[in-house]
Design a protein around this motif. Structure first.
Motif, mmCIF file in Angstrom:
data_model
loop_
_atom_site.group_PDB
_atom_site.id
_atom_site.type_symbol
_atom_site.label_atom_id
_atom_site.label_comp_id
_atom_site.label_asym_id
_atom_site.label_seq_id
_atom_site.Cartn_x
_atom_site.Cartn_y
_atom_site.Cartn_z
ATOM 1 N N PHE A 129 1.252 5.619 0.632
ATOM 2 C CA PHE A 129 0.776 6.883 1.201
ATOM 3 C C PHE A 129 1.831 7.896 0.819
ATOM 4 O O PHE A 129 2.972 7.812 1.295
ATOM 5 C CB PHE A 129 0.631 6.785 2.724
ATOM 6 C CG PHE A 129 0.115 8.054 3.361
ATOM 7 C CD1 PHE A 129 -1.203 8.433 3.206
ATOM 8 C CD2 PHE A 129 0.959 8.859 4.113
ATOM 9 C CE1 PHE A 129 -1.689 9.598 3.788
ATOM 10 C CE2 PHE A 129 0.492 10.024 4.703
ATOM 11 C CZ PHE A 129 -0.829 10.394 4.533
ATOM 12 N N PHE A 172 -8.061 7.469 5.925
ATOM 13 C CA PHE A 172 -6.774 6.776 5.943
ATOM 14 C C PHE A 172 -6.601 6.014 7.255
ATOM 15 O O PHE A 172 -6.241 4.824 7.251
ATOM 16 C CB PHE A 172 -5.634 7.778 5.739
ATOM 17 C CG PHE A 172 -4.266 7.158 5.757
ATOM 18 C CD1 PHE A 172 -3.919 6.170 4.847
ATOM 19 C CD2 PHE A 172 -3.326 7.562 6.682
ATOM 20 C CE1 PHE A 172 -2.657 5.593 4.863
ATOM 21 C CE2 PHE A 172 -2.059 6.997 6.712
ATOM 22 C CZ PHE A 172 -1.724 6.008 5.800
ATOM 23 N N THR A 202 0.852 -1.182 0.000
ATOM 24 C CA THR A 202 0.000 0.000 0.000
ATOM 25 C C THR A 202 0.891 1.236 0.000
ATOM 26 O O THR A 202 2.019 1.190 0.490
ATOM 27 C CB THR A 202 -0.904 -0.009 1.249
ATOM 28 O OG1 THR A 202 -1.612 -1.257 1.284
ATOM 29 C CG2 THR A 202 -1.905 1.111 1.219
ATOM 30 N N SER A 231 -8.727 2.947 7.291
ATOM 31 C CA SER A 231 -8.199 1.880 6.434
ATOM 32 C C SER A 231 -7.089 1.095 7.118
ATOM 33 O O SER A 231 -6.834 -0.060 6.771
ATOM 34 C CB SER A 231 -7.699 2.461 5.100
ATOM 35 O OG SER A 231 -6.449 3.120 5.265
#
Length: 146
Positions: A4, A54, A2, A57
């Motif tokens: 960010f 966020f 993932t 998640s």
């Protein structure tokens, strides 16, 4: 994997959510200083929707920060704060990347765990989610911290 911003990471959402469920409260709620008390009351209006999404998640309960701290009064009624959360996972790609702007007055970034985590997260592989907010209102019914 993932992402960010430019960070790449893995997350164990279930382990993170379970650890937050075991935590009675976050760092700011355990402190009695005026800055923390103000943050705890104002918290619901501080985090932008994108940041809340966020955190969700990742399995993080936004009411249970690792810590929040008051940096300064920027102007009457407007304060600068920082703080952090942790999640169970690994940081696979890190560097001196720019923080991710989540709103005009709020940014966040990832880092290897360096700040103290909640007790319920102790001993787990952790990634730190740090934040900086520059438009936190003063909502306590007492003189503003400087």
């Amino acid at each position: 994997m993932t992402t960010f911003g430019k960070w790449e990471f893995t997350v164990d959402r279930e382990a993170t959510a379970a650890a937050y469920a075991r935590a009675e409260h976050g760092g700011s709620a355990s402190c009695s200083c005026e800055g923390c008390r103000n943050f705890t009351i104002a918290r619901d209006s501080i985090y932008p929707p994108a940041f809340l999404s966020f955190l969700e998640s990742l399995g993080i309960d936004f009411h249970k920060d690792g810590e929040a701290y008051h940096n300064a009064r920027l102007s009457p009624g407007r304060h600068d704060y920082g703080g952090w959360f942790h999640f169970v996972g690994t940081l696979e790609k890190t560097g001196d990347f720019a923080a991710v702007a989540m709103s005009e007055n709020f940014e966040a970034w990832l880092a290897s765990k360096s700040a103290p985590p909640l007790a319920s997260l102790q001993g787990l592989p952790l990634v730190e989610v740090a934040f900086h907010a520059t438009a936190v209102p003063w909502v306590l019914n007492e003189p503003e911290a400087m």
